[in-house]
Design a protein around this motif. Structure first.
Motif, PDB file in Angstrom:
ATOM      1  N   ASP A  77       0.861  -1.181   0.000  1.00  0.00           N
ATOM      2  CA  ASP A  77       0.000   0.000   0.000  1.00  0.00           C
ATOM      3  C   ASP A  77       0.899   1.233   0.000  1.00  0.00           C
ATOM      4  OD1 ASP A  77      -1.673   2.119   0.508  1.00  0.00           O
ATOM      5  OD2 ASP A  77      -2.875   1.045   1.993  1.00  0.00           O
ATOM      6  N   ALA A 105       0.259   4.152   0.527  1.00  0.00           N
ATOM      7  CA  ALA A 105      -0.118   5.153   1.530  1.00  0.00           C
ATOM      8  C   ALA A 105       0.262   4.738   2.948  1.00  0.00           C
ATOM      9  CB  ALA A 105      -1.628   5.412   1.451  1.00  0.00           C
ATOM     10  N   ASP A 106       0.673   3.465   3.114  1.00  0.00           N
ATOM     11  CA  ASP A 106       0.931   2.984   4.470  1.00  0.00           C
ATOM     12  C   ASP A 106       1.887   1.796   4.428  1.00  0.00           C
ATOM     13  OD1 ASP A 106       0.839   1.843   7.035  1.00  0.00           O
ATOM     14  OD2 ASP A 106      -1.190   2.570   7.369  1.00  0.00           O
TER      15      ASP A 106
END
Lengths: 144, 144
Positions: free
Chosen positions: A84, A86-87
């Motif tokens: 991911d 974003a993370d």
DNA sequence: CCAACTTCGTCAGAGTCTCTTACCATCTCG
DNA sequence: CGAGATGGTAAGAGACTCTGACGAAGTTGG
């Protein structure tokens, strides 16, 4: 027990009938190496991918169980896991190529069953049913 | 995936919500030693008792699985097995005293949830929903 | 910045649920 | 009565789920 079935069973019966038909049709099309539990998770993958934890919440199981099922779906080629962006802790579960093909098939079967239901109820009442269920969703689905 | 949920998920969402509420309520009332699978079998016991094979068919599982679940329900005092006077091979599964008490409680919870749904949809539309589902049952429930 | 807390995910182990295969007892029918 | 169907059980394996414990990464407040 009883004269008039409770609303729960009334909801469950057509759900199970539809699920059965989809399984039958998918198996006939060569998608016969997955289970109902796996399908219930697979079904909830968002267009851009979902985190395992999200899938677990929406399927109503623990993240460990969801992870277990995603493992199998991955091994069978239905989904893939990507980091991911974003993370850093998370990985996104996405529908893989084979999974996309199975979605196509199941869409066709669902359309077929819905057509049968529409033939039985009439177009107007079928639309009513969907509207009523959608409204009910507002107070029975924690995820929107 | 998708803008408008398929009818299957639309049916499943309220079903699960209702089942969850019933479980929660039963657990709070001391009936916390049974599982969803056991409940799905228990729910289908006819007023005068049912044979294990009947329960299996209606729950959509094998007779062995049904037998396994009935064993546990029996051990927990929810059901009892008595010889079937009409058939020496068969035994009737009947709701036992503790089971009857749990039925009472769950009836109350179901009524409560249905009242909430009625409040949300309106009495007329709630009645419509039940009628539509009952009609759908004609082509989705192999047992009547 | 850093410590405390939260969140995402995994591993390990146990219990539950379900299936297939095989079998016995009883009932039904010719 | 004998053959086949039906109700039920037994054994074993595989699938599913949970709890508890943990590491890694993100978030928050001093």
């Amino acid at each position: 027990m009883t004269e008039s079935l409770n609303t729960g069973l009334l909801l469950f019966l057509p759900y199970r009938a539809l699920e059965f038909r989809v399984f039958e049709g998918l198996a006939a099309a060569g998608f016969d190496d997955f289970t109902p539990a796996q399908a219930r998770v697979f079904q909830r993958i968002a267009p851009g991918g979902s985190r395992t934890t999200e899938l677990a919440e929406q399927a109503g199981i623990t993240k460990q169980s969801a992870s277990f099922l995603v493992d199998q779906l991955e091994r069978a080629g239905y989904v893939e896991r990507v980091p991911d962006p974003a993370d850093g802790r998370a990985r996104l579960v996405r529908v893989a190529e084979r999974g996309a093909r199975s979605v196509e098939v199941s869409r066709g079967i669902v359309a077929e069953v819905e057509a049968e239901w529409t033939a039985h109820l009439g177009a107007r009442r079928m639309a009513q049913l969907r509207t009523l269920l959608a409204d009910l969703r507002e107070i029975t689905d924690p995820w929107r």
